[in-house]
Design an enzyme around this catalytic site. Structure first.
Site, short mmCIF file in Angstrom:
data_model
loop_
_atom_site.label_atom_id
_atom_site.label_comp_id
_atom_site.label_asym_id
_atom_site.label_seq_id
_atom_site.Cartn_x
_atom_site.Cartn_y
_atom_site.Cartn_z
N GLU A 67 0.76 -1.16 -0.03
CA GLU A 67 -0.01 0.01 -0.07
C GLU A 67 1.00 1.30 -0.03
O GLU A 67 1.01 1.90 -1.01
CB GLU A 67 -0.90 0.08 1.28
CG GLU A 67 -2.16 0.74 1.04
CD GLU A 67 -3.35 0.23 2.15
OE1 GLU A 67 -2.90 -0.63 2.96
OE2 GLU A 67 -4.38 0.66 2.05
N GLU A 310 -8.31 19.47 37.92
CA GLU A 310 -9.53 20.36 38.15
C GLU A 310 -9.22 21.93 38.58
O GLU A 310 -9.69 22.85 37.83
CB GLU A 310 -10.38 20.26 39.50
CG GLU A 310 -11.32 18.93 38.90
CD GLU A 310 -12.05 18.67 40.04
OE1 GLU A 310 -11.81 18.97 41.26
OE2 GLU A 310 -13.28 17.98 39.75
#
Lengths: 508, 95
Positions: A67, A310
């Site tokens: 490919e 956070e």
């Protein structure tokens, strides 16, 4: 007398985590089909099979490309730090280039076979003394040659030839959907005895890669699909979650939490090699608990590591300073590392791997994650559960104490999904809850679970001031704190109930 | 017309190989009579490096190297009819 054929040997691939789920590696001397949809990392897997062979086992490899051109592959694989060109020079890697050649159009007249391809593969294998071969990909052969019957018989011939050369091979193939037929040409599964499937699924709008060994004829492997990720500089990393064994050591060594009251409630501190889950609504003091825990470790000369999902670094450092801890100083001493990032910045699988890497390179005695529930946002339920299991079992093998925080979705009472997944694997659970008492919000804390130790079972009130957290008396006149459905009991009633169970001092 | 160079890649002496060679011989003798023509037969089993350099996938493969443009034909060539056109060679009057 029965003559037993020797059992099927495995060839360790060197692909992180894969050998674990493959119970040792790929069946040696055979060809394994690696099937997946477009973009499922088939080519990376194939190339990594060879590069890991070169880097970890000194085994040479041949890459047969149908490919992409060798040039494109050399370029694309540099990102994984695989220097194919150098390996080619050293005679460790050889290409068999069967990629489409733009200048040569081919006409077909009459009968033919793929004898030239077989001759080239054989030649390349002998030239570099290869033990590993990768063929990428089957679909590209089918687009070049229309006669699928011919391809099938020629593939069988090539697979048989590779077997007789004693090489272990990986053959990639495209499939059109994630579930269903193994390959799109219907011949793939007849070509090999061993099938691995790579998936790139969308679950709840999130991409999730998984790998599954569908079959290894005559030999064992782990069942089911396992998450994996593709990392720059490394390639495919399989996360063998369900294959993790529960055999971590547990230790009786206690570590101080940094707060004497909490230590007392836990029966003398946290255990080393244990995981503590701190659960509470927003603002109850979870980050303070994590901060105190790390700072007290650093103050004793330990190395501590914080993953914050956070708050920003500046916020964390400022808050720590407010409570009297100098994080910057610890960081400069090399005792502390703080890693802040948004949970959304990468997938959970990538987060897990980067967390593991940080722990492995920094070798801390204490680790805190603030918060786990932030990570829950970016993942599916299943993905999150696997992440938590993977992380906990890893941390427990590192001889560290881990403190995870988890935010409950409701202010009063309640549990989160995080807890549902994690509570059975953590060793200790500390709940922090808001308590509404005569029109005032107070804070309550309890040690719900402390594996292997006695602990305080009362729900105690605590306050947070400039010096940190102070645990006080138990709530006596209120019940239903954990559920958030408070009922107040008058003191006289408590006294009456107390008397009810009092020993009859004169009796017996 | 300049020299015609043909290369035939084969994998050992198989019936297919023999058929391709016979067809080519026929073409050269009957249709290209009197023209300078060179036919090179390369066996990929003994010379795989050539097959690698020329990106040969199937056998037999015929390559017309000269005159340009190059042409590649895969297969045992069936028969000589239409082969000249397939190779982009002008059909010559029979001598």
């Amino acid at each position: 007398m029965l003559s037993l054929t020797p059992p099927i040997e495995k060839l360790p691939t060197g692909i992180p985590g894969f050998d674990h789920i493959a119970n040792g590696g790929l069946p040696r001397g055979r060809t394994t089909l690696v099937s997946g949809t477009a973009g499922s990392a088939k080519t990376v897997f194939a190339a990594q099979f060879l590069s890991a062979g070169i880097e970890q086992f000194g085994e040479a490899g041949v890459f047969i490309t149908f490919e992409e051109s060798p040039d494109a592959l050399r370029r694309n694989m540099v990102g994984f730090s695989w220097d194919i060109a150098a390996w080619e020079e050293q005679g460790k890697w050889a290409f068999v280039d069967v990629s489409p050649q733009p200048e040569s159009e081919e006409l077909v007249r009459g009968e033919y076979d793929l004898g030239a391809l077989l001759a080239r593969i054989t030649y390349a294998v002998h030239r570099v003394g290869a033990t590993r071969v990768a063929l990428d990909s089957l679909g590209a052969i089918f687009t070049r040659i229309e006669n699928s019957k011919l391809i099938r018989s020629e593939l069988l011939r090539i697979v048989a030839a590779m077997r007789s050369m004693g090489v272990t091979a990986v053959l990639t193939a495209e499939r059109t959907q994630e579930y269903g037929e193994i390959g799109r040409y219907g011949v793939e599964e007849f070509v090999t005895d061993d099938v691995v499937i790579l998936r790139n699924l969308i679950e709840e709008e999130k991409r999730r890669r998984t790998i599954e060994i569908l079959k290894f004829r005559g030999t064992s492997h782990q069942k089911g699909s396992f998450p994996f990720t593709v990392i720059p500089g490394e390639g495919v990393v399989v996360i063998p979650l369900s294959a993790i064994e529960l055999k971590q050591r547990s230790s009786n060594l206690r570590t101080r939490s940094g707060n004497d009251d909490i230590d007392r409630m836990c029966g003398g501190g946290f255990f080393r090699d244990s995981i503590i889950l701190v659960s509470g609504a927003t603002g109850t003091g979870k980050t303070l608990m994590a901060t105190t825990f790390l700072a007290s470790g650093a103050a004793q000369g330990e190395r501590v590591l914080l993953f914050a999902f956070e708050e920003s670094r500046d916020q964390l450092f400022r808050n720590a300073t407010g409570w009297g801890f100098d994080f910057e100083d610890y960081e400069q001493n090399g005792q502390m590392r703080v890693i802040c990032n948004y949970p959304e910045s990468s997938s959970l699988e990538d987060q897990l791997i980067s967390i593991k890497k940080e722990i492995e390179s920094f070798r801390p005695q204490r680790v805190a994650i603030d918060s786990l529930s932030a990570l829950e946002r970016v993942s599916t339920m299943k993905g999150f559960r696997e992440f938590v299991i993977g992380l906990t079992s890893f941390i427990k093998h590192q001889e560290v104490v881990g403190l995870f925080t988890s935010t409950t979705p409701t202010l009063l009472g309640g549990t989160s999904i995080t807890e549902a997944h994690i509570s059975t694997i953590t060793d200790s659970i500390i709940l922090m809850r808001y308590v509404e008492l005569f029109g005032e919000m107070r804070r309550g804390l309890t040690v719900l679970k402390m594996r292997g130790s006695a602990h305080d079972k009362e729900i105690r009130e605590f306050i947070i001031d400039g010096k940190g957290m102070h645990v006080g008396k138990p709530f006596r006149t209120i019940s239903g704190i954990l559920s958030g459905q408070f009922t107040h009991t008058a003191p006289s009633e408590i006294e009456r109930l107390g008397n009810l169970f009092k020993d009859d001092s004169g009796g017996v | 017309m300049s020299i015609i160079v043909l290369q035939l890649f084969i994998a050992g002496r198989t019936p297919r190989t023999e058929h391709a060679i016979a067809t080519l011989r026929q073409l050269i003798e009957l249709r290209l009579t009197g023209y300078p023509c060179e036919l090179v037969i390369i066996d990929v089993l003994t010379d795989p490096q050539q097959a690698e350099e020329r990106h040969i996938l199937a056998t037999p493969t015929l390559i017309k190297v000269a005159p340009l443009p190059q042409r590649r034909i895969i297969g045992d060539l069936a028969d000589a009819d239409g082969l000249l056109a397939a190779l982009s060679l002008p059909s010559l009057p029979l001598a």
